[in-house]
Design a protein around this motif. Structure first.
Motif, mmCIF file in Angstrom:
data_model
loop_
_atom_site.group_PDB
_atom_site.id
_atom_site.type_symbol
_atom_site.label_atom_id
_atom_site.label_comp_id
_atom_site.label_asym_id
_atom_site.label_seq_id
_atom_site.Cartn_x
_atom_site.Cartn_y
_atom_site.Cartn_z
ATOM 1 N N ALA A 29 31.275 51.508 30.754
ATOM 2 C CA ALA A 29 32.543 50.914 30.324
ATOM 3 C C ALA A 29 32.675 50.794 28.814
ATOM 4 C CB ALA A 29 32.713 49.537 30.960
ATOM 5 N N ASP A 30 31.566 50.859 28.104
ATOM 6 C CA ASP A 30 31.588 50.703 26.650
ATOM 7 C C ASP A 30 31.598 52.042 25.911
ATOM 8 O OD1 ASP A 30 31.651 48.927 24.475
ATOM 9 O OD2 ASP A 30 29.493 49.102 24.168
ATOM 10 N N TYR A 31 31.523 53.135 26.631
ATOM 11 C CA TYR A 31 31.439 54.448 25.992
ATOM 12 C C TYR A 31 32.813 54.856 25.431
ATOM 13 C CZ TYR A 31 29.918 59.167 25.061
ATOM 14 O OH TYR A 31 29.588 60.335 24.422
ATOM 15 N N PRO A 32 32.857 55.382 24.204
ATOM 16 C CA PRO A 32 34.141 55.752 23.582
ATOM 17 C C PRO A 32 34.658 57.113 24.068
ATOM 18 C CG PRO A 32 32.356 56.156 22.047
ATOM 19 C CD PRO A 32 31.731 55.537 23.257
ATOM 20 N N VAL A 33 35.150 57.158 25.296
ATOM 21 C CA VAL A 33 35.566 58.436 25.882
ATOM 22 C C VAL A 33 36.718 59.101 25.138
ATOM 23 C CG1 VAL A 33 34.725 57.892 28.193
ATOM 24 C CG2 VAL A 33 37.073 57.380 27.619
ATOM 25 N N SER A 34 37.585 58.331 24.522
ATOM 26 C CA SER A 34 38.753 58.933 23.872
ATOM 27 C C SER A 34 38.413 59.607 22.553
ATOM 28 C CB SER A 34 39.846 57.882 23.647
ATOM 29 O OG SER A 34 39.424 56.920 22.705
ATOM 30 N N THR A 35 37.273 59.311 21.973
ATOM 31 C CA THR A 35 36.942 59.881 20.664
ATOM 32 C C THR A 35 35.707 60.769 20.663
ATOM 33 O OG1 THR A 35 35.674 57.907 20.064
ATOM 34 C CG2 THR A 35 38.010 57.965 19.417
ATOM 35 N N THR A 36 35.041 60.918 21.799
ATOM 36 C CA THR A 36 33.814 61.718 21.798
ATOM 37 C C THR A 36 33.839 62.903 22.749
ATOM 38 O OG1 THR A 36 32.753 60.305 23.430
ATOM 39 C CG2 THR A 36 32.374 59.761 21.110
ATOM 40 N N GLY A 37 34.942 63.135 23.411
ATOM 41 C CA GLY A 37 35.007 64.272 24.322
ATOM 42 C C GLY A 37 35.288 65.569 23.588
ATOM 43 N N GLY A 38 34.656 66.618 24.034
ATOM 44 C CA GLY A 38 34.914 67.940 23.471
ATOM 45 C C GLY A 38 36.266 68.462 23.893
ATOM 46 N N ARG A 39 36.684 69.564 23.276
ATOM 47 C CA ARG A 39 38.028 70.081 23.543
ATOM 48 C C ARG A 39 38.204 70.592 24.967
ATOM 49 N NH1 ARG A 39 39.108 75.735 22.637
ATOM 50 N NH2 ARG A 39 37.179 76.854 22.233
ATOM 51 N N ASN A 40 37.117 70.913 25.652
ATOM 52 C CA ASN A 40 37.205 71.398 27.030
ATOM 53 C C ASN A 40 36.987 70.304 28.062
ATOM 54 O OD1 ASN A 40 37.636 74.086 26.237
ATOM 55 N ND2 ASN A 40 35.446 74.386 25.928
ATOM 56 N N ALA A 41 36.677 69.107 27.612
ATOM 57 C CA ALA A 41 36.331 68.024 28.539
ATOM 58 C C ALA A 41 37.568 67.390 29.156
ATOM 59 C CB ALA A 41 35.504 66.963 27.822
ATOM 60 N N ARG A 42 37.541 67.289 30.446
ATOM 61 C CA ARG A 42 38.571 66.549 31.158
ATOM 62 C C ARG A 42 38.046 65.139 31.375
ATOM 63 N NH1 ARG A 42 41.778 68.209 36.635
ATOM 64 N NH2 ARG A 42 43.122 66.389 36.621
ATOM 65 N N VAL A 43 38.848 64.141 31.061
ATOM 66 C CA VAL A 43 38.446 62.753 31.241
ATOM 67 C C VAL A 43 39.120 62.211 32.494
ATOM 68 C CG1 VAL A 43 38.449 60.429 30.260
ATOM 69 C CG2 VAL A 43 38.158 62.408 28.761
ATOM 70 N N ILE A 44 38.317 61.638 33.370
ATOM 71 C CA ILE A 44 38.828 61.002 34.576
ATOM 72 C C ILE A 44 38.379 59.546 34.553
ATOM 73 C CG2 ILE A 44 38.734 60.929 37.093
ATOM 74 C CD1 ILE A 44 38.535 63.995 37.012
ATOM 75 N N HIS A 45 39.336 58.648 34.668
ATOM 76 C CA HIS A 45 39.065 57.213 34.589
ATOM 77 C C HIS A 45 38.878 56.631 35.983
ATOM 78 C CE1 HIS A 45 39.915 56.874 30.277
ATOM 79 N NE2 HIS A 45 40.794 57.829 30.513
ATOM 80 N N LEU A 46 37.678 56.150 36.235
ATOM 81 C CA LEU A 46 37.386 55.436 37.476
ATOM 82 C C LEU A 46 37.100 53.968 37.197
ATOM 83 C CD1 LEU A 46 35.087 57.956 39.424
ATOM 84 C CD2 LEU A 46 37.563 57.657 39.577
ATOM 85 N N ASN A 47 37.389 53.537 35.981
ATOM 86 C CA ASN A 47 37.113 52.158 35.573
ATOM 87 C C ASN A 47 38.223 51.230 36.079
ATOM 88 O OD1 ASN A 47 38.730 53.616 33.804
ATOM 89 N ND2 ASN A 47 37.988 52.601 31.977
ATOM 90 N N LEU A 48 38.131 50.921 37.350
ATOM 91 C CA LEU A 48 39.135 50.103 38.035
ATOM 92 C C LEU A 48 39.135 48.660 37.559
ATOM 93 C CD1 LEU A 48 41.200 49.758 40.363
ATOM 94 C CD2 LEU A 48 39.242 49.270 41.844
ATOM 95 N N ALA A 49 37.941 48.095 37.414
ATOM 96 C CA ALA A 49 37.769 46.697 36.999
ATOM 97 C C ALA A 49 36.356 46.574 36.442
ATOM 98 C CB ALA A 49 37.958 45.766 38.197
ATOM 99 N N PRO A 50 36.056 45.506 35.715
ATOM 100 C CA PRO A 50 34.704 45.356 35.200
ATOM 101 C C PRO A 50 33.661 45.486 36.322
ATOM 102 C CG PRO A 50 36.122 43.719 34.205
ATOM 103 C CD PRO A 50 36.919 44.397 35.288
ATOM 104 N N GLY A 51 32.734 46.417 36.133
ATOM 105 C CA GLY A 51 31.690 46.644 37.126
ATOM 106 C C GLY A 51 32.062 47.610 38.235
ATOM 107 N N GLN A 52 33.323 48.018 38.290
ATOM 108 C CA GLN A 52 33.785 48.911 39.365
ATOM 109 C C GLN A 52 34.477 50.116 38.764
ATOM 110 O OE1 GLN A 52 36.445 46.728 41.817
ATOM 111 N NE2 GLN A 52 34.992 45.133 42.266
#
Length: 141
Positions: A29-52
Motif C-alpha cells: 500500500a505504500d509503494y509509489p505505483v504512479s511514479t515508478t512504473g515503466g512505460r509498458n507497465a499496466r497498473v491494476i489497483h486491488l487496494n480496496l481498503a487498508p489491508g485488503q
C-alpha cells in the motif's frame, strides 16, 4: 467460471500478453505505483481498503497462472531486521513448488528495476506490512 485461483480478467489479460522474462510487481500500500512504473507497465489497483487485498493473497493467485523464474524484494535499510512477510512469500513459493532465493535490491535500485521496459504489470494492493513488495520474473515451460 475459471477453476484456478486467479480470476481477475484484467490481470489474466495482461499476464496472457506477458511472456518469458516479463516482470510483475506485487506492490504494498505504500509503494509509489504512479511514479515508478515503466512505460509498458499496466497498473491494476486491488487496494480496496487498508489491508485488503494483501500481497500474499495476490502471490498465491499469480502462482496459479504463471511460471516464475526469479523473485526480487526491496531490501530493508541497514540495521533493520528482515520483514516477516518475506518468510510468508518464501513459504507460498515453496508450497507451489518454487525453491529459489530472493534477490534483495536497495530501494532506489528496486524502483529503477521496476521502471524498466520489461515490467508488464504492477498490482497495487492494500497490504500495510512494510516491505511487502515482490517483483516476479515470468519463466517459460
Amino acid at each position: 467460471m475459471l477453476k484456478m485461483k486467479l480470476i481477475h480478467p484484467d490481470i489474466l489479460y495482461t499476464l496472457g500478453k506477458a511472456g518469458h522474462g516479463a516482470k510483475v510487481l506485487i506492490a504494498d500500500a505504500d509503494y509509489p505505483v504512479s511514479t515508478t512504473g515503466g512505460r509498458n507497465a499496466r497498473v491494476i489497483h486491488l487496494n480496496l481498503a487498508p489491508g485488503q487485498v494483501n500481497s500474499t493473497q495476490v502471490l498465491e493467485a499469480i502462482l496459479s497462472a504463471k511460471i516464475i523464474e526469479a523473485a526480487e524484494v526491496m531490501d530493508v535499510p541497514t540495521g533493520q531486521t528482515q520483514p516477516r512477510v518475506w518468510d510468508e512469500f518464501k513459504q507460498i513459493m515453496q508450497d507451489n513448488g518454487y525453491d529459489m532465493p530472493f534477490t534483495a535490491r536497495e530501494r532506489f535500485e528496486f524502483y529503477k528495476t521496476v521502471r524498466e521496459e520489461d515490467t508488464a504489470l504492477i498490482i497495487a494492493t492494500g497490504d500495510q506490512r512494510e516491505y511487502a513488495n515482490l517483483l516476479l520474473t515470468i519463466g517459460s515451460l
